[in-house]
Design a protein around this motif. Structure first.
Motif, PDB file in Angstrom:
ATOM      1  N   THR A 657       0.857  -1.187   0.000  1.00 31.06           N
ATOM      2  CA  THR A 657       0.000   0.000   0.000  1.00 31.06           C
ATOM      3  C   THR A 657       0.889   1.232   0.000  1.00 31.06           C
ATOM      4  OG1 THR A 657      -0.134   0.065   2.399  1.00 31.06           O
ATOM      5  CG2 THR A 657      -1.917  -1.080   1.288  1.00 31.06           C
ATOM      6  N   THR A 659       0.734   5.359   0.594  1.00 35.49           N
ATOM      7  CA  THR A 659      -0.092   6.474   1.068  1.00 35.49           C
ATOM      8  C   THR A 659       0.532   7.761   0.559  1.00 35.49           C
ATOM      9  OG1 THR A 659      -0.288   5.158   3.066  1.00 35.49           O
ATOM     10  CG2 THR A 659      -1.208   7.387   3.145  1.00 35.49           C
ATOM     11  N   ALA A 756       2.696  -0.398  -7.301  1.00 34.04           N
ATOM     12  CA  ALA A 756       1.530   0.425  -6.958  1.00 34.04           C
ATOM     13  C   ALA A 756       1.710   1.810  -7.551  1.00 34.04           C
ATOM     14  CB  ALA A 756       1.374   0.516  -5.444  1.00 34.04           C
TER      15      ALA A 756
END
Ligand code: BGC
Length: 760
Positions: A657, A659, A756
């Motif tokens: 992930t 951010t 990502a």
């Protein structure tokens, strides 16, 4: 006087006299003056001393004094308090300014033999870099700092951070690979540790001294953006992470100005943009002028006083160099000495901690040895299953190889593989290759270490000089371990990336005789491996230091699970490099005919017949594409990629992930999917938006994760905005290009299973 009293007095005198005689010249009186108030800042304390100094005293701190190597041409015979390191600048007793005692210490403290001093011969810096471990880099620096201090030195000449633009560079073993962020972070920790020991740290060679060939005459040509984003970035990070007190400018020219009189490099970038508060000293013999160098930002000429002695005083008297600049030079030196503790920590020489040093050396070698290939679980070897082992080549019966030149740490007890005596009348050499001395081997015998691991096996040695004899031994052995090496040294580059002395043929012959052939490489940098498809395993041990053999044996027999990753790309062939051949001077017929001493195209010596050589250019048109960035951009398959290294276990990556934000955060999971505990170096790369016009990806963060079998851990890392930015030359500032970024995570620059998006 009463005869008994007289003889008593004589006895007391006799006892005292040698002490007085020994202490007198060595120990200047204890410092006194208002600047000894430790509550004041280093800058304030420096100003208080400066206010008391005459011009002569100031100038005396700006150049080397008697007892360093002396000016090119030979060591000085003048009386000196020098401890015999590479450099010495006498202090000023009336003000309590300490002597600066400098020693080369890139891979341990050097030049011990001449004074019967021992220092730990550490594995090469490239081995430290292969650990990717800032904590280990700190330990490496702390050990060097301790040993310098124990021997009375208060300044190190180590911390080499030139990037691997030229994989044939003879000094790669002193450096930390091809990536600026990895190299910069590690050198920063090393310098921080060193300075915590009260020893001034020095980062070198600033800048772009990336080949030894013609290092005294070559003119590197590189655009500013590429410099700032790659080569200079390593220095920027190193200086800012550590507050290193010194930077050594290099021998070569950069964009037509000598590095040591290059105002862009020294003043605009290092002192202004990086905020470097320490001092710049020239590499030995790297100063070329007085006024130009002083105004450009050079603070100290080493090792002599050709330009920064009387000539500098005259330049000040004549108004060419303002006194304010001299004050700035001296202030930089003094504030560094206060900041690092040279005024406050009394010198306390003692015997170095030999055993502690051995332990650190072994750990660095174990953490820095890269497992390159391991077919069908060839490694680790099982001590009990093994009945016969052939150990072949590279003097593996006697020792392990080390790198030559000014970084060479003297081997305890002498060279384990003594070279033939030097030709009569040859000048005494320094380091491994000078004056007829051959490469130096440390007395750490792989043969003995392997025998100790497999006491029930017949372990036999063959020198490897005759491939047929080596193959015959391999044929009757359960496994064959072939040691191969590539000696490298300061002052010369390797002729090619091929192993010298027909060692490729040796490996091929042994591999043809035994399908369980394991190759152990002792090299300073990358080599080609035409035999890699024919052997079952290969490990890169670099120059593994005084406990190299024990570390190698621990890896071969699985007591240590390898975790290191390559800090530089290994090419399949030189034709894949941005420069298939090294840039060299091409002498004119006239120069060839008339030059005395004879023209040497490769000349990398210190003063090196500078006058006899034609200057030449070293262009780097590949610019930003250093190492893996070149291979990625060209879509060329390397032999082994940057960041690659195997383990005896396996790892799986999941759950990335990202951010977004001014400081983006990345988090993912690494799982040990095998049966052994291990440490995985998890690497994070970024691809910038097309508008940035960058190579495909760059390393932006990493972490080393210890994992028990079956264990998973979540890794969370913050990405530094600067590492995602480009350098905008018009604005003379870093720019974060808005747009779509990609984040890649995995175990090597070429294996990044997690991807990502990141919008900035
Ligand atoms: C080397 C430096 C070294 C200096 C003093 C030079 O030739 O390039 O790295 O610190 O000598 O030994």
């Amino acid at each position: 006087m009463n005869p008994r009293l007289l003889s008593l007095a004589a006895g007391v005198f006799a006892l005292l006299f040698p002490l007085v005689a020994q202490r007198g010249p060595q120990q200047p009186p204890a410092p006194k003056g208002p600047w000894m108030d430790k509550t004041l800042s280093p800058d304030r304390r420096a100003d208080l001393v400066l206010a008391e100094m005459t011009l002569d005293e100031k100038i005396s701190l700006l150049h080397g004094g008697p007892g360093g190597f002396g000016p090119p041409g030979g060591p000085s015979a003048a009386p000196t308090r020098s401890l015999g390191g590479a450099g010495f600048i006498p202090g000023i007793a009336r003000l309590g300014i300490p002597d600066l005692q400098m020693a080369d210490a890139a891979v341990g403290v050097t030049r011990g033999a001449s004074r019967s001093r021992y220092s730990t011969p550490l594995p090469s810096a490239v081995s430290e870099a292969s650990s990717w471990d800032p904590k280990l880099a700190y330990e490496y620096g702390a050990l060097i700092g301790r040993e310098l201090r124990d021997q009375g030195f208060n300044m190190s000449l180590g911390g080499g951070v030139n990037l691997t633009r030229e994989p044939r560079n003879g000094r790669l073993f002193e450096y930390k690979g091809e990536d600026p962020i990895l190299a910069g972070r590690l050198v920063g920790q090393e310098m921080k540790a060193l300075q915590a020991q009260g020893v001034i740290g020095d980062i070198k060679h600033y800048a772009l001294n990336d080949q030894e060939t013609g290092r005294n005459i070559g003119n590197v040509i590189l655009d500013k953006r590429s410099m700032r984003e790659s080569d200079l970035l390593a220095f920027e990070i190193g200086v800012q992470d550590s507050g290193a007190g010194a930077v050594m400018c290099s021998y070569n020219k950069v964009n037509t100005d000598w590095a040591c009189e290059n105002s862009y490099l020294l003043t605009d970038v290092l002192k202004k943009a990086f905020g470097f508060q320490g001092f710049v000293l020239s590499d030995w013999g790297g100063t070329h002028t007085t006024t130009k160098a002083a105004l450009a930002g050079l603070d100290i000429e080493m090792p002599g006083s050709n330009y920064f002695g009387d000539a500098l005083k005259q330049a000040v008297d004549g108004g060419a160099v303002p006194l304010a600049r001299i004050n700035d030079m001296v202030h930089r030196i003094l504030r560094t000495e206060f900041a690092v503790g040279l005024f406050d920590l009394p010198s306390a020489p003692k015997v170095v901690d030999v055993f502690g040093g051995l332990e650190v050396a072994q750990r660095v070698a174990e953490q820095g040895t890269v497992l390159l290939k391991n077919s069908s679980g060839q490694l680790p070897l099982s001590a009990t299953a093994m009945k016969s082992i052939a150990v072949i080549g590279s003097h593996a019966d006697a020792g392990v190889l080390s790198g030559g030149g000014s970084a060479q740490v003297d081997p305890p007890g002498g060279n384990a593989v003594p070279p033939p005596p030097p030709p009569e009348g040859a000048a005494p050499g320094r380091g491994g290759f000078g004056g007829g001395r051959g490469p130096v081997y440390y007395p750490s015998s792989p043969l003995k270490a392997i025998r100790a691991k497999a006491p029930n096996a017949k372990v036999e040695y063959n020198a490897g000089t005759d491939p047929a004899a080596a193959a015959a031994l391999a044929k009757v052995s359960d496994v064959a371990i072939v040691f191969v090496n590539q000696p490298t040294s300061e002052g010369r580059d390797v002729d090619s990336l091929s192993l010298p002395d027909d060692q490729d043929q040796l490996v091929k012959s042994v591999a043809a005789a035994n399908r369980h052939t394991i190759v152990v490489l002792e090299t300073g940098g990358p080599v080609t491996m035409p035999w890699i498809g024919e052997v079952s395993a290969a490990i890169e041990a670099w120059y593994p230091g005084i406990r190299g053999a024990e570390a190698i044996a621990n890896i071969l027999f699985g007591e240590v699970n390898p975790s290191a990753k390559l800090p530089m790309t290994f090419a399949k062939a030189e034709t894949d490099l941005p420069h298939p051949t090294i840039a060299k001077a091409t002498p004119t017929t006239q120069q060839l005919a008339t030059s005395t001493p004879p023209f040497v195209a490769g000349g990398g010596g210190r003063g090196g017949g500078r006058g006899a050589m034609a200057p030449f250019d070293i262009p780097y048109p590949e610019g930003l594409k250093v190492g893996y960035k070149w291979f990625d951009a060209q879509d060329k398959q390397p032999l082994f990629a940057f960041g690659f290294g195997l383990s005896y276990t396996t790892y799986a990556y999941s759950g990335l992930t990202v951010t977004p934000g001014p400081q983006p955060k990345v988090s993912f999971t690494v799982k040990n999917t095998g049966k052994r505990a291990g440490a995985e170096i998890a690497e994070v790369y970024a691809e910038l938006p097309p508008a940035a016009a960058e190579p495909p990806k760059r390393l932006v963060a990493w972490d080393k994760v210890q994992l028990a079998p079956g264990e998973s851990k979540t890794v969370s890392l913050t990405l530094e905005p600067k590492f995602l930015s480009i350098f905008n030359v018009e604005k003379d500032a870093w720019d974060l290009v808005p747009g779509d970024y990609k984040v890649f995570v995995g175990g090597s620059s070429r294996q990044t299973p997690l991807i990502a998006a990141l919008r900035m």
